[in-house]
Design an enzyme around this catalytic site. Sequence first.
Site, PDB file in Angstrom:
ATOM      1  CB  CYS A 344      -0.986  -0.030   1.159  1.00 30.12           C
ATOM      2  SG  CYS A 344      -2.374   1.119   0.981  1.00 30.12           S
ATOM      3  CG  HIS A 455      -3.690  -3.394   3.554  1.00 26.15           C
ATOM      4  ND1 HIS A 455      -2.542  -3.049   4.229  1.00 26.15           N
ATOM      5  CD2 HIS A 455      -4.198  -2.244   3.038  1.00 26.15           C
ATOM      6  CE1 HIS A 455      -2.370  -1.735   4.141  1.00 26.15           C
ATOM      7  NE2 HIS A 455      -3.348  -1.230   3.422  1.00 26.15           N
TER       8      HIS A 455
END
Length: 536
Positions: A344, A455
Amino acid sequence: MTRARAIMVLGTGSHVGKSLLTAALCRIFAQHGYSVAPFKSQNMSLNSAATFEGLEIGRAQALQAGAAGVAASVHMNPILIKPSGDQSSQVVVRGKIWGRVTAADYHRRRIEELLPIVRESYDYLASRFDVIILEGAGSPAEINLKQHDIANMRMAEMADASCLLVGDIDRGGVFASLLGTLELLDTEERERVRGFAINKFRGDVTLLEPGIRMMEERVNKACLGVVPYLPSLMLEEEDSLGLPTITQTKWTVEQTVNSSADRALRIGVIALPSFSNFTDFDSLRAEPSVSLLFCRTAEAIAQADVIILPGSKQTVDDLLWMKESGLYIALQEYAHTGLIVGICGGMQMLGKTISDPSGMEHSGSVSGLGLLPIRTTMQTEKVTRNARGEMATKVLFGQQVTQKELAGYEIHIGHTDYEAGAKHFSSLACKDERSNTSRDGCISADTRTFGTYLHGIFEEDSFRHQFLSAARGFYKLSSPPKVNLWKHLREDSLNRLACEVERTLDMRAIFAWAGLTYDPPLSEDMLSLRGEGVAR
């Protein structure tokens, strides 16, 4: 309209075990055949999860929903506060960005603007479940904040909940914290607290009993039990208090001089100041063939086999912190010989530039590490979704890839553009869709550096095992002799937690608070063997 029974878990402070005890109660009520849901009106955490609606809630409420055997919903945590580095916070309301405010402004506005939203979400759940297990936030006795508090006693009154007050003996001063909390509550609030419990106890419980009897007489409330300290639970912590970041800043000499082919793979995760979703790495920490370190030194970076740049709430600020601390140069030097992964915000840092024209996190533009041919622009809309797909590469860390499926969730506000010749890491789609895929991430030409927006990518056993095998193969280490089945470990941990809580707390009293009859297992042996998860 039928309304759910309500039990609320309050704590004498943060990190006393409210989240996990709430999860345990969710599982226990579910195992006894009741439909149950967790609820936390307001959560302050950088750990978040994506719900089935594609919205953002606190990670702890997603865990609690799993313990209850139900899909996580945005109504289980209608307000999520994500602290920023400038004494302000991003406020997420029902899964979407509501605004960025200072603490003082938030406290002034939350009752008038947010309490009706909290009430609607609670009523939504209460009309659909038999039992709601509410979790308080911090302490209900923060008298300086109490006037505008919507997470503790005001919520207990709204739900007409019977409350269990929990103290953490592992931190010391448990009797004083229990007594002080009760003394600072109003008379009506104190009456809602039906009993107290002591959490994380180590040692001989008989030595604690005189203090418990004195406390019961002093506050005229029963102790519901003493829950033991449970080591090695594979369950995520609520916030960064659970992160073992700075206690160990380097690997031991034995770990760094071991040259055998079956040594542990050293994985270093950069402990950014605004580190978010550190639970991404719980599954790696649990692997027997891995030595994982949360690190902040150039020495630790140089000693690692794999460096991971994690997610960040303040990506540009954390990138500037790395430049000031010397980690930026250390990572660029490490990239010549080592393996690097970005998750991310960590992936965004690996690119050429990060621009934030709307000032969502940090106004302006800054140069990245330049290790991936991508450029990121922050946007006002947040992408939040559960996703699955497959790797777009056949080679990872110079090793052939056989299992290519991926799954996880996205929570980010950046849009990433690819330079000419850049290779994306994977193709993803929403979890329940196979069409309408989109490119995700980037992998370097030599396959030694990659980034992804996904994630939870390491929670998928097939990818994690392949990732570890590829990294070990790069360093000519032997394949790991044993690998975990992570989701089984988590289920086992939830069952172990629920079993200990059911064994040590007075569940007959807790069920009675909800107007329900507790049907105990026929024997202690049956209780200890309960491990089938949620009964329906």
